[in-house]
Design a protein around this motif. Structure first.
Motif, mmCIF file in Angstrom:
data_model
loop_
_atom_site.group_PDB
_atom_site.id
_atom_site.type_symbol
_atom_site.label_atom_id
_atom_site.label_comp_id
_atom_site.label_asym_id
_atom_site.label_seq_id
_atom_site.Cartn_x
_atom_site.Cartn_y
_atom_site.Cartn_z
ATOM 1 N N ARG A 30 45.961 12.769 12.630
ATOM 2 C CA ARG A 30 45.430 12.541 12.209
ATOM 3 C C ARG A 30 44.876 10.990 10.825
ATOM 4 O O ARG A 30 44.528 10.033 10.779
ATOM 5 C CB ARG A 30 44.587 13.025 11.543
ATOM 6 N N ALA A 31 46.599 11.273 10.039
ATOM 7 C CA ALA A 31 47.247 9.497 9.220
ATOM 8 C C ALA A 31 47.933 8.900 10.287
ATOM 9 O O ALA A 31 47.300 7.453 9.253
ATOM 10 C CB ALA A 31 48.092 10.667 7.908
ATOM 11 N N VAL A 32 47.685 8.959 11.127
ATOM 12 C CA VAL A 32 48.353 7.855 11.807
ATOM 13 C C VAL A 32 47.345 7.384 12.767
ATOM 14 O O VAL A 32 47.014 6.245 13.209
ATOM 15 C CB VAL A 32 49.007 8.604 13.106
ATOM 16 N N TRP A 33 46.241 8.465 13.764
ATOM 17 C CA TRP A 33 44.802 7.280 14.023
ATOM 18 C C TRP A 33 44.198 6.841 13.452
ATOM 19 O O TRP A 33 43.550 5.907 13.946
ATOM 20 C CB TRP A 33 43.690 9.046 14.807
ATOM 21 N N ILE A 34 43.869 7.025 12.257
ATOM 22 C CA ILE A 34 42.668 5.871 11.067
ATOM 23 C C ILE A 34 43.480 4.803 10.838
ATOM 24 O O ILE A 34 42.552 3.981 11.482
ATOM 25 C CB ILE A 34 42.595 7.257 9.673
ATOM 26 N N PRO A 35 44.583 4.624 10.517
ATOM 27 C CA PRO A 35 44.905 3.396 10.551
ATOM 28 C C PRO A 35 45.253 2.415 12.214
ATOM 29 O O PRO A 35 44.872 1.471 11.736
ATOM 30 C CB PRO A 35 46.761 3.221 10.023
ATOM 31 N N LEU A 36 44.816 3.073 12.884
ATOM 32 C CA LEU A 36 45.364 2.797 14.590
ATOM 33 C C LEU A 36 43.563 2.103 14.665
ATOM 34 O O LEU A 36 43.541 1.152 15.312
ATOM 35 C CB LEU A 36 45.696 3.757 15.834
ATOM 36 N N GLU A 37 42.593 3.210 13.867
ATOM 37 C CA GLU A 37 41.043 2.874 14.542
ATOM 38 C C GLU A 37 41.061 1.338 13.155
ATOM 39 O O GLU A 37 40.435 0.394 14.313
ATOM 40 C CB GLU A 37 40.888 4.496 13.912
ATOM 41 N N ILE A 38 41.445 1.848 12.403
ATOM 42 C CA ILE A 38 41.164 -0.040 11.667
ATOM 43 C C ILE A 38 41.938 -1.165 12.088
ATOM 44 O O ILE A 38 40.864 -1.688 12.383
ATOM 45 C CB ILE A 38 42.221 0.646 10.232
ATOM 46 N N VAL A 39 43.237 -0.808 12.581
ATOM 47 C CA VAL A 39 43.821 -2.302 13.321
ATOM 48 C C VAL A 39 43.149 -2.464 14.738
ATOM 49 O O VAL A 39 43.211 -4.107 15.080
ATOM 50 C CB VAL A 39 45.383 -1.650 13.194
ATOM 51 N N THR A 40 42.858 -2.039 15.333
ATOM 52 C CA THR A 40 42.253 -2.017 16.734
ATOM 53 C C THR A 40 41.154 -2.820 16.348
ATOM 54 O O THR A 40 40.657 -3.402 17.174
ATOM 55 C CB THR A 40 42.352 -0.559 17.518
ATOM 56 N N ALA A 41 39.873 -2.185 15.751
ATOM 57 C CA ALA A 41 38.679 -3.097 15.718
ATOM 58 C C ALA A 41 38.867 -4.079 14.934
ATOM 59 O O ALA A 41 38.784 -5.330 15.454
ATOM 60 C CB ALA A 41 37.473 -1.956 14.846
ATOM 61 N N VAL A 42 39.930 -4.687 13.931
ATOM 62 C CA VAL A 42 39.889 -5.477 13.636
ATOM 63 C C VAL A 42 40.813 -7.215 14.411
ATOM 64 O O VAL A 42 40.323 -7.644 14.899
ATOM 65 C CB VAL A 42 40.913 -5.469 11.694
ATOM 66 N N PHE A 43 42.265 -6.051 15.255
ATOM 67 C CA PHE A 43 42.198 -7.204 15.807
ATOM 68 C C PHE A 43 41.927 -7.843 16.862
ATOM 69 O O PHE A 43 41.631 -8.868 17.198
ATOM 70 C CB PHE A 43 43.858 -6.186 16.358
ATOM 71 N N THR A 44 41.013 -6.817 17.800
ATOM 72 C CA THR A 44 40.294 -7.100 18.513
ATOM 73 C C THR A 44 38.857 -7.835 18.521
ATOM 74 O O THR A 44 38.519 -8.674 18.727
ATOM 75 C CB THR A 44 39.288 -5.604 19.436
ATOM 76 N N ALA A 45 38.113 -7.973 17.329
ATOM 77 C CA ALA A 45 37.401 -9.150 16.869
ATOM 78 C C ALA A 45 37.706 -10.373 15.809
ATOM 79 O O ALA A 45 37.405 -11.387 16.456
ATOM 80 C CB ALA A 45 37.081 -8.412 15.639
ATOM 81 N N LEU A 46 38.818 -9.646 15.576
ATOM 82 C CA LEU A 46 39.969 -11.845 15.208
ATOM 83 C C LEU A 46 40.364 -12.285 16.527
ATOM 84 O O LEU A 46 40.932 -13.341 16.260
ATOM 85 C CB LEU A 46 41.376 -11.456 14.094
#
Length: 589
Positions: free
Chosen positions: A62-78
């Motif tokens: 879960r410590a991996v999935w949380i940052p991956l979720e954050i990175v995905t949201a920010v990357f697709t937005a930018l």
């Protein structure tokens, strides 16, 4: 830290079936704090052996999935604003604007189809754990794409001009003046959060731009971050689909590309406060040291948001205090609740004390005297938030309602509030949001009632945004708790296998994405250059094309539509913000 769920009451296990093991972090949320004589909740222990090891292994993952979720949201937005740079249209022509908006929607549709396909395949082939991971990533991507489209629309609207929306006029005159003071090492007024000026300064120096040009990038990227900010903040208390369906949809009316940081603060502050109050309600389960750490973390997050924009905190403050008094388990956990709240308040004050003192100074928000159309309208109307430029609607604002002056949308919000109270009046989210709205309503009426005596506004029209956001969220939570109530009822009446069935998460994303894509396109459309009206937000992009650049030249499309370059040569000092008229305009925060 991202929580798993706002879980409803669990259904009773079917007769003859082994009871399901419920991890501690997925226990149902308590009702209002019970008396000391009430029995303590029963916690089902994890069985010994391999299941425990599997659970621990998943906790580490879960410590991996949380940052991956954050990175995905920010990357697709930018990434969407960068992708929009190759949309070659004339932004001043309506045909070009429609073509640009359609190109953005075509790209969104292709990506959305890919997300839906991946989620449907995952539903068929993967076990529930990995299926949940794919749903998380998919929802994060949709949240980023939602406001990535709006930012892409602003990119189209400002094509071939380096100037930002509003071209440095209005509020940006004093914002750029203060930024220039900061860059020269001078002190700036302390009644406004300093972070916007610090970011403009950093961006200008990092990319070797004058602050005026840096504003364009910050407007585009700030707009793109609305979706990830709302989604990730609500992930502190909601599962992915509900964080998308409640938090991101409720955020749509508040996207403001011209000056994104005030509304960006609002859509993040409310869920953080809800998470803090929810933690206060569960404080009796915390170790005292953990309560202190949680409080310090929440205090630091809220202080950072306060340094962007202060008004929302002022209007929500009475509701926060009232909600804390209601949800705190006073008979069985008041000490740890006070440790949590005290550490949060201490850290918050330690970081923001200078701004708080400036806020109540003679030049602070209490001196605001900017009267505009919204200060002269019927004070109970809050169903639409248009800031200070409603456009053609300004001739009749608020719009005439069908029921005694009350419109259908307001009636639907009232029904949503009623349903939220019916299904979730004991829930932390409903209590918190209800108290926030009630406190903002009372402050709104008090400040508005004194405007004649004091001849000051004190920013009270901006409580409209707080009221609308909270009521939209309450309507969303009404749907959430209503669905949970129906599922519990079905679980009692139907076979367990039938009751647990449902469509794949990918298919359920389709109606959500339809709403999000439509709202994003409508928002971007409002900011397309408007060559006829100057009381709409389309004027903000029109002036960015028509105003001369600091070196005296004109943007590409401005020349076509009447901008004339200044033949006089410009020296370097003439393009710096400090050369602008030094008078301080009326501040509209």
């Amino acid at each position: 830290m991202v929580a798993e769920d706002l879980v409803g009451d669990t259904a009773k296990p079917a007769v003859g079936r082994k009871p399901e093991v419920i991890p501690v972090e997925q226990l149902p949320e308590d009702p209002l704090p019970p008396d000391e004589t009430s029995p303590a909740p029963t916690v089902t222990e994890e069985p010994a052996g391999p299941p425990v090891k599997r659970q621990r292994w998943r906790q580490w993952l879960r410590a991996v999935w949380i940052p991956l979720e954050i990175v995905t949201a920010v990357f697709t937005a930018l990434i969407f604003p960068f992708w929009a740079k190759d949309i070659d249209v004339n932004p001043m022509n309506r045909i070009g604007q429609v073509s640009g908006l359609s190109a953005l929607q075509f790209r969104f549709a292709i990506i959305a189809a890919g997300i839906v396909t991946i989620l449907v395949i995952a539903h068929k082939l993967l076990n529930p754990y990995w299926r949940d991971v794919v749903v998380r990533i998919g929802c994060a991507a949709v949240a980023g794409l939602t406001t990535g489209i709006v930012a892409g629309g602003i990119q189209v609207a400002l094509r071939d001009t380096p100037l930002p929306l509003w071209a440095g006029g209005g509020d940006y005159v004093w914002i750029l003046q203060w930024t220039d003071m900061l860059m020269r090492g001078e002190d700036i007024p302390d009644h406004y959060g300093p972070l916007p000026f610090t970011i403009i300064q950093y961006w200008s120096e990092r990319y070797d731009q004058i602050p005026l040009y840096a504003l364009k990038d910050l407007q585009i990227f700030g707009t793109a971050l609305f979706g990830p900010a709302a989604y990730l903040a609500w992930r502190m208390t909601l599962r992915p689909m509900w964080a998308l369906g409640i938090g991101v949809i409720a955020m749509l009316p508040f996207i403001e590309p011209v000056k994104p940081y005030p509304q960006l603060t609002l859509v993040m502050m409310i869920p953080v406060l809800v998470a803090l109050l929810r933690q206060a309600r569960r404080s009796d389960r915390l170790h005292p040291l953990l309560a202190l750490l949680y409080g310090a973390g929440f205090g630091a997050i809220l202080a950072l948001q306060f340094q962007f924009y202060t008004g929302w905190f002022v209007w929500c403050a009475p509701g926060v205090v009232l909600a804390f008094l209601i949800v705190t388990p006073w008979r069985r956990g008041w000490v740890k609740a006070l440790l949590l709240a005290g550490s949060a308040l201490l850290i918050f004050l330690r970081i923001t004390w200078g701004t708080i003192m400036g806020l109540f100074s003679p030049t602070g928000a209490t001196s605001d005297n900017y009267f505009y159309f919204d200060t002269n309208t019927e004070p109970t109307y809050f169903a639409m938030w248009r800031n200070d430029r409603p456009g053609a609607e300004s001739l009749l604002w608020p719009p005439t309602g069908e029921l005694g002056g009350v419109g259908v949308f307001t009636l639907l919000l009232a029904l949503g509030i009623g349903a939220a109270l019916w299904f979730g009046w004991r829930r932390s989210a409903v209590i918190s949001l209800g108290c926030f709205a009630a406190g903002a309503w009372i402050l709104r009426m008090w400040l508005a009632s004194e405007q004649w005596e004091t001849m000051t506004v004190r920013l009270y029209p901006r409580t409209t945004a707080v009221l609308l956001y909270c009521t939209l969220l309450l309507t969303g939570f009404a749907v959430l708790y209503g669905v949970k109530a129906v599922r519990r009822m079905m679980a009692h009446r139907l076979e367990p296998k039938s009751a647990n069935g449902g469509a794949p998460a990918g298919l359920m994303l389709i109606p959500i994405m339809l709403v999000l894509a439509s709202g994003a396109s409508a928002t971007a459309n409002r900011y397309m250059p408007d060559t006829e009206r100057r009381d709409t937000v389309g004027y903000m992009s029109w002036i960015a094309h028509m105003k001369r650049l600091p070196d005296g030249s004109c943007p590409r499309w401005g020349i076509v539509y009447g901008c004339r370059p200044d033949p006089r040569p410009k020296v370097e000092k003439d393009i710096l913000p400090k050369s602008w008229p030094p008078q301080r305009p009326v501040i509209k925060r």
